[in-house]
Scaffold this motif. Sequence first.
Motif, PDB file in Angstrom:
ATOM      1  N   GLY A 115       0.832  -1.216   0.000  1.00 39.08           N
ATOM      2  CA  GLY A 115       0.000   0.000   0.000  1.00 39.08           C
ATOM      3  C   GLY A 115       0.856   1.251   0.000  1.00 39.08           C
ATOM      4  O   GLY A 115       0.597   2.230  -0.722  1.00 39.08           O
ATOM      5  N   GLU A 116       1.920   1.229   0.803  1.00 40.54           N
ATOM      6  CA  GLU A 116       2.818   2.387   0.881  1.00 40.54           C
ATOM      7  C   GLU A 116       3.572   2.566  -0.439  1.00 40.54           C
ATOM      8  O   GLU A 116       3.854   3.692  -0.863  1.00 40.54           O
ATOM      9  CB  GLU A 116       3.802   2.200   2.040  1.00 40.54           C
ATOM     10  N   LEU A 117       3.899   1.432  -1.092  1.00 40.48           N
ATOM     11  CA  LEU A 117       4.607   1.546  -2.374  1.00 40.48           C
ATOM     12  C   LEU A 117       3.708   2.237  -3.400  1.00 40.48           C
ATOM     13  O   LEU A 117       4.133   3.159  -4.107  1.00 40.48           O
ATOM     14  CB  LEU A 117       5.027   0.159  -2.887  1.00 40.48           C
ATOM     15  N   MET A 118       2.433   1.799  -3.453  1.00 38.89           N
ATOM     16  CA  MET A 118       1.526   2.408  -4.440  1.00 38.89           C
ATOM     17  C   MET A 118       1.335   3.890  -4.155  1.00 38.89           C
ATOM     18  O   MET A 118       1.377   4.729  -5.054  1.00 38.89           O
ATOM     19  CB  MET A 118       0.167   1.692  -4.401  1.00 38.89           C
ATOM     20  N   SER A 119       1.124   4.189  -2.885  1.00 42.24           N
ATOM     21  CA  SER A 119       0.846   5.582  -2.543  1.00 42.24           C
ATOM     22  C   SER A 119       2.053   6.490  -2.847  1.00 42.24           C
ATOM     23  O   SER A 119       1.914   7.577  -3.413  1.00 42.24           O
ATOM     24  CB  SER A 119       0.403   5.605  -1.086  1.00 42.24           C
ATOM     25  N   SER A 120       3.251   6.001  -2.507  1.00 39.66           N
ATOM     26  CA  SER A 120       4.434   6.848  -2.726  1.00 39.66           C
ATOM     27  C   SER A 120       4.693   7.055  -4.223  1.00 39.66           C
ATOM     28  O   SER A 120       5.133   8.130  -4.649  1.00 39.66           O
ATOM     29  CB  SER A 120       5.665   6.246  -2.040  1.00 39.66           C
ATOM     30  N   VAL A 121       4.404   6.028  -5.017  1.00 41.44           N
ATOM     31  CA  VAL A 121       4.603   6.141  -6.467  1.00 41.44           C
ATOM     32  C   VAL A 121       3.634   7.194  -7.045  1.00 41.44           C
ATOM     33  O   VAL A 121       4.016   8.036  -7.876  1.00 41.44           O
ATOM     34  CB  VAL A 121       4.399   4.743  -7.112  1.00 41.44           C
ATOM     35  N   ILE A 122       2.400   7.161  -6.565  1.00 44.19           N
ATOM     36  CA  ILE A 122       1.412   8.127  -7.087  1.00 44.19           C
ATOM     37  C   ILE A 122       1.792   9.555  -6.665  1.00 44.19           C
ATOM     38  O   ILE A 122       1.777  10.479  -7.487  1.00 44.19           O
ATOM     39  CB  ILE A 122      -0.017   7.753  -6.613  1.00 44.19           C
ATOM     40  N   VAL A 123       2.163   9.719  -5.401  1.00 42.05           N
ATOM     41  CA  VAL A 123       2.538  11.073  -4.942  1.00 42.05           C
ATOM     42  C   VAL A 123       3.767  11.565  -5.716  1.00 42.05           C
ATOM     43  O   VAL A 123       3.809  12.722  -6.165  1.00 42.05           O
ATOM     44  CB  VAL A 123       2.796  11.090  -3.409  1.00 42.05           C
ATOM     45  N   HIS A 124       4.740  10.679  -5.886  1.00 37.61           N
ATOM     46  CA  HIS A 124       5.968  11.059  -6.617  1.00 37.61           C
ATOM     47  C   HIS A 124       5.634  11.522  -8.043  1.00 37.61           C
ATOM     48  O   HIS A 124       6.053  12.605  -8.476  1.00 37.61           O
ATOM     49  CB  HIS A 124       6.917   9.858  -6.645  1.00 37.61           C
ATOM     50  N   HIS A 125       4.822  10.730  -8.754  1.00 32.17           N
ATOM     51  CA  HIS A 125       4.474  11.120 -10.134  1.00 32.17           C
ATOM     52  C   HIS A 125       3.658  12.408 -10.140  1.00 32.17           C
ATOM     53  O   HIS A 125       3.809  13.235 -11.040  1.00 32.17           O
ATOM     54  CB  HIS A 125       3.722   9.983 -10.845  1.00 32.17           C
ATOM     55  N   TYR A 126       2.826  12.573  -9.126  1.00 30.21           N
ATOM     56  CA  TYR A 126       2.033  13.807  -9.095  1.00 30.21           C
ATOM     57  C   TYR A 126       2.945  15.029  -8.880  1.00 30.21           C
ATOM     58  O   TYR A 126       2.790  16.059  -9.551  1.00 30.21           O
ATOM     59  CB  TYR A 126       0.947  13.734  -8.017  1.00 30.21           C
ATOM     60  N   LEU A 127       3.913  14.910  -7.985  1.00 27.99           N
ATOM     61  CA  LEU A 127       4.832  16.039  -7.759  1.00 27.99           C
ATOM     62  C   LEU A 127       5.610  16.352  -9.041  1.00 27.99           C
ATOM     63  O   LEU A 127       5.796  17.522  -9.402  1.00 27.99           O
ATOM     64  CB  LEU A 127       5.807  15.738  -6.618  1.00 27.99           C
ATOM     65  N   LEU A 128       6.033  15.293  -9.749  1.00 23.98           N
ATOM     66  CA  LEU A 128       6.735  15.520 -11.022  1.00 23.98           C
ATOM     67  C   LEU A 128       5.833  16.271 -11.999  1.00 23.98           C
ATOM     68  O   LEU A 128       6.273  17.206 -12.668  1.00 23.98           O
ATOM     69  CB  LEU A 128       7.157  14.189 -11.663  1.00 23.98           C
ATOM     70  N   SER A 129       4.555  15.869 -12.023  1.00 21.15           N
ATOM     71  CA  SER A 129       3.629  16.514 -12.967  1.00 21.15           C
ATOM     72  C   SER A 129       3.418  17.992 -12.595  1.00 21.15           C
ATOM     73  O   SER A 129       2.999  18.792 -13.423  1.00 21.15           O
ATOM     74  CB  SER A 129       2.280  15.780 -13.002  1.00 21.15           C
TER      75      SER A 129
END
Length: 412
Positions: A115-129
Motif C-alpha cells: 500500500g505504501e509503495l503504491m501511494s508513494s509512487v502516485i505522490v511522486h508522479h504527481y509532484l513531477l507533474s
Amino acid sequence: MKVFKFGGASLKTPERIRHVASIIQSHAENNLLVVVSAMGKTTDLLETLVAPAASAQAVNTALATLKKYHYDIIEALFQDTAGVYAAVNAIVADIEKEITLGDGDQRYDQVVSKGELMSSVIVHHYLLSQNLHSHWLDARTCIATDSSFREGKVDWAKTATNVQPLKAVLQKHIVITQGFVGRTPDGLTTTLGREGSDYSAAIFASSLDAASLTIWKDVAGVMNADPKRFPSPIVFEELPYKEAAEMTYYGANVIHPKTIKPLANKNIPLLVKNFDDPSLPGTRIHACTVENLPPLIVFKDHQCLISCKVTDYTFISEEQLGVIFHALSTLDIRINLMQNSAISFSFCIDFRESKVVKLIGMLQQNFEVYYNTGLTLITIKNYDAASFERYRQHPGVMLEQSSRSTLQVLVK
Ligand code: ASP
C-alpha cells in the motif's frame, strides 16, 4: 534537512493529494524527505488478501476494490497517465504473485507493505507533474530490520549507513518514500507494526540528523483529550518528550508510541501540525518544561481483564506471579494495569483474541481463570481534584489505581 509525514487520511482522495503537494511545494524545493502511508484504508484491504480464512472470492473482490480505488485516483490526478500506471501496475502484479507465495507473517509483510509503495509512487508522479524535483526512494533500501515479520526490529547502525547517500540527493530533490516498511538481511520486506509510518519518519529523521519531523494530522495538534469524546479539548502549544511518550503509552493514538524515543535521543523536535489549516501553530514536542499541565485524559478501548485465582486456599506467591509473567512474556503481551489480592492476581491487556485464548489456556494449567472483555481503560494523567472524583465515580468501574499524578480506572 526536514522530514514530513502524511498519513492515510491525508492521502485518501485526489483533492487531499493535491493539498499534500501544495504543502510540500510551499515548504521547499529540496532538503525535504516525505514519508507517506498507504492511501485511505488500503492497508486494511491488503490485510483481507492475506487473511487466513479468505475465500478466493473475497480475495478477488478485495483486489478489484484495491485496483479501482487507485486507478480512480490516478484518473483524477493525471492527464498523462502512462508512467504512473506502469509503476502502479508493476506493484499490483507483485501483489498478485506474492499472495500465492509462502504463508503466515512473512507473506503478510510482502503483501501488506504494498500500500505504501503504491501511494508513494502516485505522490511522486504527481509532484513531477507539478514540476517539483521529486525523487522516489524505496525505503527498504534504507531501513534495515531483523526478520521479525509484522514487527521488524530496526538495525540502527545499518540504517544510519544506508541513508548516507541520501544526503547528496536531498541537496537537489524532495525525497518521497514509504512509511511502515523495512528489509531483512535476506532481502525480504518487513513491516514495523500497524500505524508504523510515524515510526519510519522518526527513523529517517534520526538517521539523517534532521532539523525537525512534522507529522501532518487531521487534528489541530496534540490535545489533552480525544476530540471525538470531548467537545473542546485543549491543544498543547508544546510538550516535553517524556509527557508525549507517556501519553502514547497510555493509548493516545495521535502519534505511534515508538516515534518519540529516537527523536528525543537526538533532540530533534516533533511538530504535530494540522493538515487542513497549516497556518495553525500545532504542537511542538521537544526538550522543554511545561508547568501546570492540565489533566490529560486517555481512553483505551478493547481491553480485557484477566484474573488468576489460586485454587488451594494458599495466597498468591511470587513463584505463581512468575508463572503468570512468564506466560505473558512468551506470548509478547504487555500489561496495561495490574493488581493483586490475597488469592488472586488481576491484569488488564489489549484484547487480541488469538493471543488471549492462548494465554488463558496456559494460565488454566495453574489457576482458576476469569476474564471480561469489551472494557475501556481510562487514564487521567496530572489529575486535579475534579477529574479525580469524576472518573473514580465513573459507572461500571472494575479496577482502579492511582499514584500521585495518575489515576487509572478500568470500566465496562
Ligand atoms: N499503512 C499502515 C497502517 O495503516 C501504516 C501507517 O499508516 O502508519 O497501519
